[in-house]
Design a protein around this motif. Structure first.
Motif, PDB file in Angstrom:
ATOM      1  N   UNK A 249       0.810  -1.216   0.000  1.00 30.29           N
ATOM      2  CA  UNK A 249       0.000   0.000   0.000  1.00 30.29           C
ATOM      3  C   UNK A 249       0.848   1.273   0.000  1.00 30.29           C
ATOM      4  N   UNK A 250       2.012   1.244   0.664  1.00 31.44           N
ATOM      5  CA  UNK A 250       2.815   2.447   0.832  1.00 31.44           C
ATOM      6  C   UNK A 250       4.110   2.432   0.036  1.00 31.44           C
ATOM      7  N   UNK A 251       4.797   1.299   0.032  1.00 29.39           N
ATOM      8  CA  UNK A 251       6.135   1.241  -0.554  1.00 29.39           C
ATOM      9  C   UNK A 251       6.094   0.971  -2.057  1.00 29.39           C
ATOM     10  N   UNK A 252       5.360  -0.060  -2.471  1.00 28.81           N
ATOM     11  CA  UNK A 252       5.355  -0.460  -3.880  1.00 28.81           C
ATOM     12  C   UNK A 252       4.924   0.669  -4.822  1.00 28.81           C
ATOM     13  N   UNK A 253       3.843   1.417  -4.550  1.00 32.94           N
ATOM     14  CA  UNK A 253       3.483   2.507  -5.473  1.00 32.94           C
ATOM     15  C   UNK A 253       4.581   3.550  -5.632  1.00 32.94           C
ATOM     16  N   UNK A 254       5.306   3.836  -4.570  1.00 37.32           N
ATOM     17  CA  UNK A 254       6.371   4.836  -4.655  1.00 37.32           C
ATOM     18  C   UNK A 254       7.569   4.313  -5.448  1.00 37.32           C
ATOM     19  N   UNK A 255       7.904   3.040  -5.272  1.00 37.11           N
ATOM     20  CA  UNK A 255       8.997   2.459  -6.045  1.00 37.11           C
ATOM     21  C   UNK A 255       8.658   2.424  -7.533  1.00 37.11           C
ATOM     22  N   UNK A 256       7.442   2.005  -7.863  1.00 32.84           N
ATOM     23  CA  UNK A 256       7.038   1.954  -9.273  1.00 32.84           C
ATOM     24  C   UNK A 256       7.053   3.341  -9.898  1.00 32.84           C
ATOM     25  N   UNK A 257       6.511   4.321  -9.179  1.00 28.79           N
ATOM     26  CA  UNK A 257       6.478   5.683  -9.703  1.00 28.79           C
ATOM     27  C   UNK A 257       7.876   6.266  -9.862  1.00 28.79           C
ATOM     28  N   UNK A 258       8.762   5.983  -8.906  1.00 22.21           N
ATOM     29  CA  UNK A 258      10.122   6.501  -9.011  1.00 22.21           C
ATOM     30  C   UNK A 258      10.866   5.950 -10.203  1.00 22.21           C
ATOM     31  N   UNK A 259      10.738   4.653 -10.453  1.00 23.20           N
ATOM     32  CA  UNK A 259      11.453   4.025 -11.567  1.00 23.20           C
ATOM     33  C   UNK A 259      10.900   4.480 -12.908  1.00 23.20           C
ATOM     34  N   UNK A 260       9.594   4.690 -13.003  1.00 28.81           N
ATOM     35  CA  UNK A 260       8.989   5.034 -14.289  1.00 28.81           C
ATOM     36  C   UNK A 260       9.061   6.525 -14.624  1.00 28.81           C
ATOM     37  N   UNK A 261       8.986   7.387 -13.622  1.00 30.57           N
ATOM     38  CA  UNK A 261       8.909   8.813 -13.902  1.00 30.57           C
ATOM     39  C   UNK A 261      10.271   9.496 -14.005  1.00 30.57           C
ATOM     40  N   UNK A 262      11.273   8.985 -13.323  1.00 29.38           N
ATOM     41  CA  UNK A 262      12.589   9.627 -13.396  1.00 29.38           C
ATOM     42  C   UNK A 262      13.167   9.644 -14.812  1.00 29.38           C
ATOM     43  N   UNK A 263      13.100   8.544 -15.592  1.00 30.77           N
ATOM     44  CA  UNK A 263      13.597   8.645 -16.980  1.00 30.77           C
ATOM     45  C   UNK A 263      12.858   9.695 -17.802  1.00 30.77           C
ATOM     46  N   UNK A 264      11.555   9.845 -17.606  1.00 29.71           N
ATOM     47  CA  UNK A 264      10.811  10.873 -18.339  1.00 29.71           C
ATOM     48  C   UNK A 264      11.262  12.266 -17.916  1.00 29.71           C
ATOM     49  N   UNK A 265      11.469  12.465 -16.613  1.00 28.99           N
ATOM     50  CA  UNK A 265      11.971  13.752 -16.148  1.00 28.99           C
ATOM     51  C   UNK A 265      13.339  14.066 -16.734  1.00 28.99           C
ATOM     52  N   UNK A 266      14.219  13.064 -16.752  1.00 30.72           N
ATOM     53  CA  UNK A 266      15.569  13.273 -17.270  1.00 30.72           C
ATOM     54  C   UNK A 266      15.538  13.531 -18.772  1.00 30.72           C
ATOM     55  N   UNK A 267      14.651  12.856 -19.486  1.00 30.94           N
ATOM     56  CA  UNK A 267      14.540  13.087 -20.927  1.00 30.94           C
ATOM     57  C   UNK A 267      14.127  14.524 -21.209  1.00 30.94           C
ATOM     58  N   UNK A 268      13.147  15.015 -20.475  1.00 26.57           N
ATOM     59  CA  UNK A 268      12.749  16.420 -20.620  1.00 26.57           C
ATOM     60  C   UNK A 268      13.879  17.348 -20.197  1.00 26.57           C
ATOM     61  N   UNK A 269      14.560  16.986 -19.100  1.00 23.64           N
ATOM     62  CA  UNK A 269      15.676  17.803 -18.650  1.00 23.64           C
ATOM     63  C   UNK A 269      16.821  17.839 -19.643  1.00 23.64           C
ATOM     64  N   UNK A 270      17.067  16.733 -20.339  1.00 17.76           N
ATOM     65  CA  UNK A 270      18.110  16.721 -21.367  1.00 17.76           C
ATOM     66  C   UNK A 270      17.796  17.726 -22.469  1.00 17.76           C
ATOM     67  N   UNK A 271      16.563  17.715 -22.927  1.00 18.49           N
ATOM     68  CA  UNK A 271      16.164  18.648 -23.986  1.00 18.49           C
ATOM     69  C   UNK A 271      16.306  20.088 -23.513  1.00 18.49           C
ATOM     70  N   UNK A 272      15.845  20.371 -22.302  1.00 23.76           N
ATOM     71  CA  UNK A 272      15.931  21.741 -21.783  1.00 23.76           C
ATOM     72  C   UNK A 272      17.379  22.148 -21.562  1.00 23.76           C
TER      73      UNK A 272
END
Length: 266
Positions: free
Chosen positions: A149-172
């Motif tokens: 309920x608490x740990x798994x959603x945060x781990x999944x979100x961290x692994x999936x969203x960080x590459x998208x953030x970095x991809x946008x950050x690379x372009x910027x």
């Protein structure tokens, strides 16, 4: 005198041994916590609503921080490269240096450190408060697994969203270097973009995205671990928040070297 003199080396040995045993104990607890959390990420049921909330918090709300950080990193990198390369008449290499530095190193590392300060601290504070107020114990009483309920959603979100953030950050970040190079240093816009595109390789971007996924996992893991294990009321929550940011930042730098070695070692 001999007894007093002999106690010095023994006391030092005792302290060193206690420190080593404490480190091994903490590493073992963290490893067990990580394995348990990962196992709940791949086993049903998965609370998709909670995963979506964490994705929005980690990804969408972190875009301004990551964008500003990478933008000014790219701008400063272009300026610093120009002051150095101008001594050797190698100004034409600035686009190559900017795109490589941003995609390989600065993009994922700076984004990881920013997310560690913003998200890791928030996770540790939230879970730590739930621990000291016995909300996690209440979940167990209601037959709800806290890991799922608490740990798994945060781990999944961290692994999936960080590459998208970095991809946008690379372009910027590359765009920041472009702005400084064109409007301050007098580069030709089409030549700058052509050099950037021709020099960039798929491996450069992929290595940065792999780092981002690992960093996202580390940030979420350390935030959840220190918050979940916190004790001692408000003081314990504060210590958990501090420890999560410090440990995540150190692990990001360590794993940055390890992944770089795996991708680019000859």
């Amino acid at each position: 005198m001999s007894a007093v003199g002999g106690s010095g080396p023994l006391e030092l040995l005792r302290r060193v041994g206690a420190a080593i045993l404490g480190f091994l104990e903490a590493t073992g607890k963290l490893t067990v916590f990580a394995i348990t959390g990962i196992s709940h990420c791949v086993r049903p049921p998965i609370y998709f609503r909670l995963v979506g909330q964490q994705m929005i918090d980690i990804g969408y709300y972190s875009l301004p921080v990551v964008g500003l950080t990478t933008l000014f990193a790219g701008m400063v990198l272009a300026l610093q490269s120009y002051t150095g390369f101008a001594r050797f008449s190698a100004e034409s290499a600035i686009p190559n240096v900017v795109v490589l530095s941003i995609t390989r190193e600065l993009g994922p590392v700076l984004a990881g450190l920013m997310i560690a300060g913003r998200i890791g601290a928030a996770m540790a504070a939230e879970l730590g408060t739930m621990r000291v107020t016995e909300q996690i114990d209440a979940l167990e009483t209601l037959s709800t697994n806290p890991y799922k309920y608490l740990v798994a959603p945060r781990l999944i979100a961290g692994v999936t969203m960080m590459p998208l953030l970095v991809l946008v950050g690379d372009v910027i970040g590359v765009f920041g270097g472009y702005i400084v190079s064109i409007y301050k240093l007098g580069f030709n816009a089409s030549a700058y973009l052509q050099n950037t595109w021709e020099f960039l390789e798929v491996q450069d971007v992929v290595s940065g995205l792999v780092k981002a996924a690992v960093f996202g996992f580390l940030v979420a893991l350390m935030g959840c671990y220190h918050g979940y294990k916190s004790r001692g009321g408000a003081q314990g929550v504060g210590a958990a928040t501090t420890n999560s940011v410090v440990s995540a930042s150190i692990l990001i730098l360590v794993f940055n070297y390890i992944i770089t070695e795996l991708f680019f070692a000859q």
